[in-house]
Design a protein around this motif. Structure first.
Motif, PDB file in Angstrom:
ATOM      1  N   THR A 177       0.834  -1.205   0.000  1.00  0.00           N
ATOM      2  CA  THR A 177       0.000   0.000   0.000  1.00  0.00           C
ATOM      3  C   THR A 177       0.869   1.255   0.000  1.00  0.00           C
ATOM      4  O   THR A 177       0.593   2.230  -0.711  1.00  0.00           O
ATOM      5  CB  THR A 177      -0.943  -0.011   1.217  1.00  0.00           C
ATOM      6  OG1 THR A 177      -1.758  -1.189   1.156  1.00  0.00           O
ATOM      7  CG2 THR A 177      -1.832   1.205   1.253  1.00  0.00           C
ATOM      8  N   GLN A 207      -7.406   0.058  -0.614  1.00  0.00           N
ATOM      9  CA  GLN A 207      -7.597  -1.154   0.178  1.00  0.00           C
ATOM     10  C   GLN A 207      -8.756  -0.973   1.162  1.00  0.00           C
ATOM     11  O   GLN A 207      -9.543  -1.880   1.379  1.00  0.00           O
ATOM     12  CB  GLN A 207      -6.303  -1.463   0.937  1.00  0.00           C
ATOM     13  CG  GLN A 207      -6.301  -2.814   1.620  1.00  0.00           C
ATOM     14  CD  GLN A 207      -4.937  -3.185   2.167  1.00  0.00           C
ATOM     15  OE1 GLN A 207      -4.022  -2.359   2.211  1.00  0.00           O
ATOM     16  NE2 GLN A 207      -4.780  -4.428   2.566  1.00  0.00           N
ATOM     17  N   ASP A 262      -5.580  -1.986  -4.968  1.00  0.00           N
ATOM     18  CA  ASP A 262      -4.983  -2.500  -3.740  1.00  0.00           C
ATOM     19  C   ASP A 262      -5.924  -3.554  -3.159  1.00  0.00           C
ATOM     20  O   ASP A 262      -6.964  -3.214  -2.608  1.00  0.00           O
ATOM     21  CB  ASP A 262      -4.781  -1.341  -2.749  1.00  0.00           C
ATOM     22  CG  ASP A 262      -3.755  -1.664  -1.682  1.00  0.00           C
ATOM     23  OD1 ASP A 262      -3.357  -2.848  -1.569  1.00  0.00           O
ATOM     24  OD2 ASP A 262      -3.362  -0.729  -0.941  1.00  0.00           O
TER      25      ASP A 262
HETATM   26 MG   LIG Z   1      -1.977  -2.755   2.061  1.00  0.00          MG
END
Ligand SMILES: [Mg+2]
Ligand SMILES: Nc1ncnc2c1ncn2[C@@H]1O[C@H](COP(=O)(O)OP(=O)(O)OP(=O)(O)O)[C@@H](O)[C@H]1O
Lengths: 240, 305
Positions: free
Chosen positions: A51, A95, A171
């Motif tokens: 990330t 994410q 993500d």
């Molecule tokens: Mg991550």
């Protein structure tokens, strides 16, 4: 290289280091290039920095040292005023989704278009079609607060795609959906890539990576290593 | 994307404000703006009322002069008064020349010495009044020297010392009311700046997402600023209306009091100026909010998370 659009570098990392305030060094010298039409899986264990690496690309964070170039611009030298233009060329599936709770699914997906000042009539059908495609036709007017994790993820994906970006950063885009939907989403990303969009998919789901025959950017000990696609029959991660 | 070809679903949503309302931009803020608009309305009414009074006084009080002729004996006074009257009649720009009769002069003195207490042989000064044209009013020095040179005991009173003072202080009050108006408007603008900053802080996560999907600071500032346009217009209109109504009722009270008090009122045409208040507050609110947001965001966009 400069004149051939298919080989143009879209993202270049040159000895990129990243240390969060007071914390340990997350990225310790990442070098890679993503060219026009490339597709990469970004893998690595939880906490490896996937990330974080993506954040450096969409200019949500600044590297501690090294050089990050996106669409030919050195981000460290890019004036603040030019950031919006850069980000509009990148579709990000976060994410943690980052949907706006006071807006409906439709409005969340339409957000990048509203930001561009495009009239609702020109994007309404596209947004509805995208939401239908990810199986949310019946949830169009629902706010994220009443959506399941998987439904939110699909809204986030639709929002990343709606403006037809040149680069997609996803993500863990299938982390919360069932395998059938996961497969469908990956097929869509591959299709968009085939049509010329550069794609990075961060995931630690090796079941997903397997069989799609795309190169892997593996993040280990703060460094990136490019690996060949995992063949269908292989059962393990690529050797280090 | 043609895989699941089904008829497009109908959308009902789509127009929700990108940055939602919150406590600091709601009814309480509208009330504060309304109160400030009311004060601005009072100040503006005061400004125009004083302004009207100043021009009234300038017109009325300076439109006449009085010549006073004094002397030791009644004969001396009478001949001086005749000479003075002759000079006045010869002067261009004077009209309605009138010698105030002794009976009137006595009446004027009554409040001080009582009725009938004035000895009939007491020589009273003679007053001659006349209306002055504006041209002559502008320069009375010629008439003044003519009188004092040719008539012993004559003096010209153009009331200017008194009216000048009155007008000067009225002008000061007028400046003060305008200053108050400006201050109140500035206060409204600062309230909006505070509110816009608070709104921005309350919606940090939204602002972050907006930046991430490519919104410019200007776009975000517009989203926040536009909300204050309505607020400034509505709050401003409400406050200005209440201000107008209250000065109107005050004007009725002062008129009932027999015109003794100066009327704190403005005519309907001047009242139209009050429309400036909502427009000013609406525009100023929008601009202040936008600038506040732009300044708060400046330099923060590049790295939001
Ligand atoms: Mg991550
Ligand atoms: N804003 C931050 N401040 C401080 N440390 C952070 C921050 N964000 C991430 N980290 C740390 O950096 C490291 C890498 O985090 P990152 O989220 O990039 O990992 P990841 O590979 O995406 O993990 P996952 O697979 O669980 O999503 C972690 O140790 C994390 O605790």
């Amino acid at each position: 290289m400069v004149n051939d659009p298919t080989s143009q570098a879209i993202v270049t990392f040159d000895d990129v280091h990243l240390t969060y305030d007071g914390a340990r060094e997350v990225l310790r010298g990442c070098d890679f290039t993503l060219r026009h039409g490339d597709f990469r899986f970004l893998t690595g264990p939880s906490g490896a920095g996937k990330t974080s690496l993506l954040k450096l690309i969409y200019a949500a964070h600044r590297q501690s040292s090294g050089r990050v170039e996106v669409f030919g611009h050195d981000l460290a030298e890019m004036p603040t005023a030019d950031m919006p233009k850069l980000r509009r060329r990148i579709g990000v599936v976060f994410q943690e989704f980052r949907l706006l709770d006071h807006l409906t699914a439709f409005e969340n997906v339409a957000l990048p278009m509203r930001v561009l000042g495009i009239s609702p009539n020109s994007y309404r059908d596209d947004v509805v079609e995208l939401l239908s495609w990810v199986g949310l036709a019946h949830r169009i007017d629902a706010p994220p607060t009443v959506l399941s994790g998987g439904e939110k993820q699909r809204v986030a994906l639709a929002r990343a795609l709606v403006s037809k970006p040149d680069l997609i950063l996803a993500d863990e885009p299938t982390g919360n959906v069932d395998p059938v939907m996961g497969e469908k989403i990956m097929r869509l990303l591959l299709e968009l890539n085939r049509l010329g969009t550069a794609v990075i998919v961060a995931t630690h789901d090796l079941g997903l990576v397997r069989g799609l025959k795309q190169p892997i950017l593996r993040l280990k000990d703060g460094k990136t290593n490019l690996h060949a696609p995992i063949p269908d029959e292989a059962a393990k991660e690529p050797a280090e | 994307m043609s895989a699941d070809a089904e008829p497009l679903a109908e959308v009902r949503s789509g127009k929700t404000a990108i940055i939602p309302e919150n406590g600091v931009s709601g009814a309480s803020l509208a009330l504060v703006i309304g109160v400030l608009a009311f004060l601005a309305g009072i100040a503006l009414t005061g400004f125009f009322a004083v302004d009207a009074a100043v021009s009234n006084w300038s017109g009325e009080l300076t439109g006449s002069v009085t010549v006073q002729v004094r002397g030791m004996t009644a004969e001396e006074i009478a001949s001086g008064a005749d000479d003075a009257e002759a000079i006045l009649l010869d002067t261009e720009g004077l009209s309605e020349i009138r010698r105030v009769p002794r009976s009137e002069a006595e009446e004027l003195l009554e409040p001080w010495i009582g009725e009938g207490n004035l000895p009939q042989d007491l020589p009273l000064p003679v007053l001659i009044t006349a209306d002055v044209s504006p041209e002559l009013r502008a320069d009375l020095s010629g008439l003044r020297t003519a009188l004092s040179d040719k008539v012993e005991g004559a003096s010209l009173n153009d009331h200017s010392a008194w009216t000048d003072q009155l007008i000067a202080s009225a002008r000061r009050i007028r400046a003060l009311t305008f200053f108050a108006f400006v201050l109140v408007v500035l206060a409204a603008s600062s309230v909006i700046v505070f509110a816009a900053r608070a709104g921005l802080a309350a919606h940090r996560n939204i602002v972050e997402v907006l930046h991430l999907v490519g919104a410019t600071d200007g776009f975000i500032a517009r989203q926040i600023g536009n909300r204050y346009l309505t607020l400034g217009l509505v709050g401003g209109a409400g406050g200005a209306l209440v201000a107008w109504l209250s000065t109107k009722s005050l004007a009725m009270v002062t008129r009932d009091a027999g015109g003794f008090l100066p009327a704190f009122s403005i005519d309907a045409k001047t009242a139209l100026w009050l429309v400036v208040i909502p427009l000013l507050l609406g525009g100023l609110s929008t601009i202040s909010a936008r600038i506040a947001v732009l300044r708060a965001l400046r330099g923060k966009d590049a790295y939001v998370a």
